[in-house]
Enzyme design. Structure first.
Site, PDB file in Angstrom:
ATOM      1  N   CYS A 103     -26.557  33.767-102.799  1.00  0.00           N
ATOM      2  CA  CYS A 103     -27.181  33.003-103.883  1.00  0.00           C
ATOM      3  C   CYS A 103     -28.700  32.977-103.698  1.00  0.00           C
ATOM      4  O   CYS A 103     -29.193  32.597-102.629  1.00  0.00           O
ATOM      5  CB  CYS A 103     -26.642  31.579-103.925  1.00  0.00           C
ATOM      6  SG  CYS A 103     -27.358  30.595-105.265  1.00  0.00           S
ATOM      7  N   ARG A 228     -21.896  38.035-114.485  1.00  0.00           N
ATOM      8  CA  ARG A 228     -22.422  37.658-115.800  1.00  0.00           C
ATOM      9  C   ARG A 228     -21.827  38.487-116.932  1.00  0.00           C
ATOM     10  O   ARG A 228     -21.797  38.050-118.075  1.00  0.00           O
ATOM     11  CB  ARG A 228     -23.948  37.789-115.786  1.00  0.00           C
ATOM     12  CG  ARG A 228     -24.650  36.727-114.937  1.00  0.00           C
ATOM     13  CD  ARG A 228     -26.126  36.983-114.808  1.00  0.00           C
ATOM     14  NE  ARG A 228     -26.387  38.208-114.048  1.00  0.00           N
ATOM     15  CZ  ARG A 228     -27.544  38.851-114.049  1.00  0.00           C
ATOM     16  NH1 ARG A 228     -28.550  38.408-114.797  1.00  0.00           N
ATOM     17  NH2 ARG A 228     -27.710  39.943-113.314  1.00  0.00           N
TER      18      ARG A 228
END
Length: 327
Positions: A103, A228
């Site tokens: 992340c 995504r």
């Protein structure tokens, strides 16, 4: 050939596709919707803070159904003991414990979590060892090419994760400094594949069935992880799974199918969270579902501000008028 010890890992590599973890996105509802279209793919929870999980057991963030297997629960943190305890809490629910070392978000990295761990490989290895010793589940790690372009240590890092006990790796082919900008460099994933003995899934810019095939060819990975690309298209992972299995490319969803999926997603979030919270939580998804539609910006501005289901339905009905189409 990769060294595969677990039947779950074997199942995942046969499907060759997974739903990548996305914080605040890959919740119970989205995972349910993806699973309806992708029977064998690995699905991964949103990132779960080990610190938070050891303090408060949030029933929404850890919720799952029987049909969600194979499922990985992803934990984040930089303290081996807390990561091990978090893994133990999740063990009854999880088929795999996945550790977030990729992340790039500032608030995560500033806490020495996520991709910050790529700067401390020894600590990262200690975390994998602690989790591995604490649970009777395969342990996987998701990380990036490196912290910056000048410190791309992904091959050595991956080898160290394997030595520490990881049985599965997902590599996002960007550095932390790139965040989500630029293009993912799938060719670098091949370098890692050639230097470890465990399966590697390729992550980054896999947004269509065609790109999934291209990514697999370039990276020589065991599969692809879709993040995504699945937003606004809950069928994509299933279509990729079907393509890898049969060679057939199923058509992308029509506007009617996308609006139907939007409604199902929205109503399911409301059922899970309550009307007020569910409506607000869902606002992040509208732009993806209506992307490419004429006047999308104006329609989005209405959808993300309204608190009325009737108004949402009115906008969706407007989109579905005969004269409306994708551009």
């Amino acid at each position: 050939m990769p060294l595969i010890k677990s039947s779950i890992i074997k199942q995942i590599t046969e499907a060759k596709v997974s739903l990548a973890p996305l914080a605040g996105i890959t919740d119970y509802v989205l995972r349910e919707l993806v699973r309806e279209n992708a029977p064998s793919a690995l699905i991964t929870t949103e990132m779960i803070s080990s610190e938070a999980l050891n303090q408060v057991n949030d029933p929404v963030i850890i919720k799952r159904s029987d049909k969600q297997s194979p499922i990985a629960y992803q934990i984040s943190g930089h303290k081996p003991d807390l990561m091990a305890k978090a893994a133990q809490i999740l063990e009854p629910l999880a088929d795999i414990i996945d550790i977030n070392m990729g992340c790039p978000v500032n608030k995560v990295v500033k806490g020495n979590d996520g991709s910050a761990l790529m700067k401390t490989p020894e600590l990262a290895a200690d975390i994998v060892k602690a989790v591995k010793e604490a649970v009777n589940r395969p342990v996987s790690v998701k990380f990036r090419l490196g912290y910056t372009a000048d410190s791309m240590n992904y091959v050595e890092f991956g080898q160290k994760m394997q030595e520490a006990g990881a049985e599965f790796i997902t590599l996002h082919a960007r550095t932390r400094a790139q965040m989500y900008g630029g293009s993912a460099d799938w060719s670098k994933i091949r370098n890692l594949v050639n230097n470890v003995d465990i399966p590697v899934f390729a992550n980054g810019d896999v947004t269509t069935v065609e790109k999934a095939g291209e990514c697999l060819n370039i990276s020589n990975a065991a599969g692809v992880a879709v993040g995504r690309g699945a937003l606004g298209d809950i069928t994509l992972i299933g279509r990729i799974e079907h393509f890898f299995k049969t060679g057939e490319r199923l058509p992308a969803p029509s506007i009617e199918e996308k609006i139907a999926a939007l409604k199902k997603h929205l109503y399911s979030e409301i059922e899970l969270r309550g009307e007020n919270t569910g409506m607000k939580f869902f606002r992040k998804f509208y732009p993806y579902y209506i992307s490419g539609i004429k006047n999308a910006a104006k329609l989005r501005s209405v959808l993300v501000t309204t608190e009325s289901i009737k108004e949402v339905e009115s906008v969706l009905n407007y989109i579905l008028k005969d004269e409306y189409s994708m551009v």
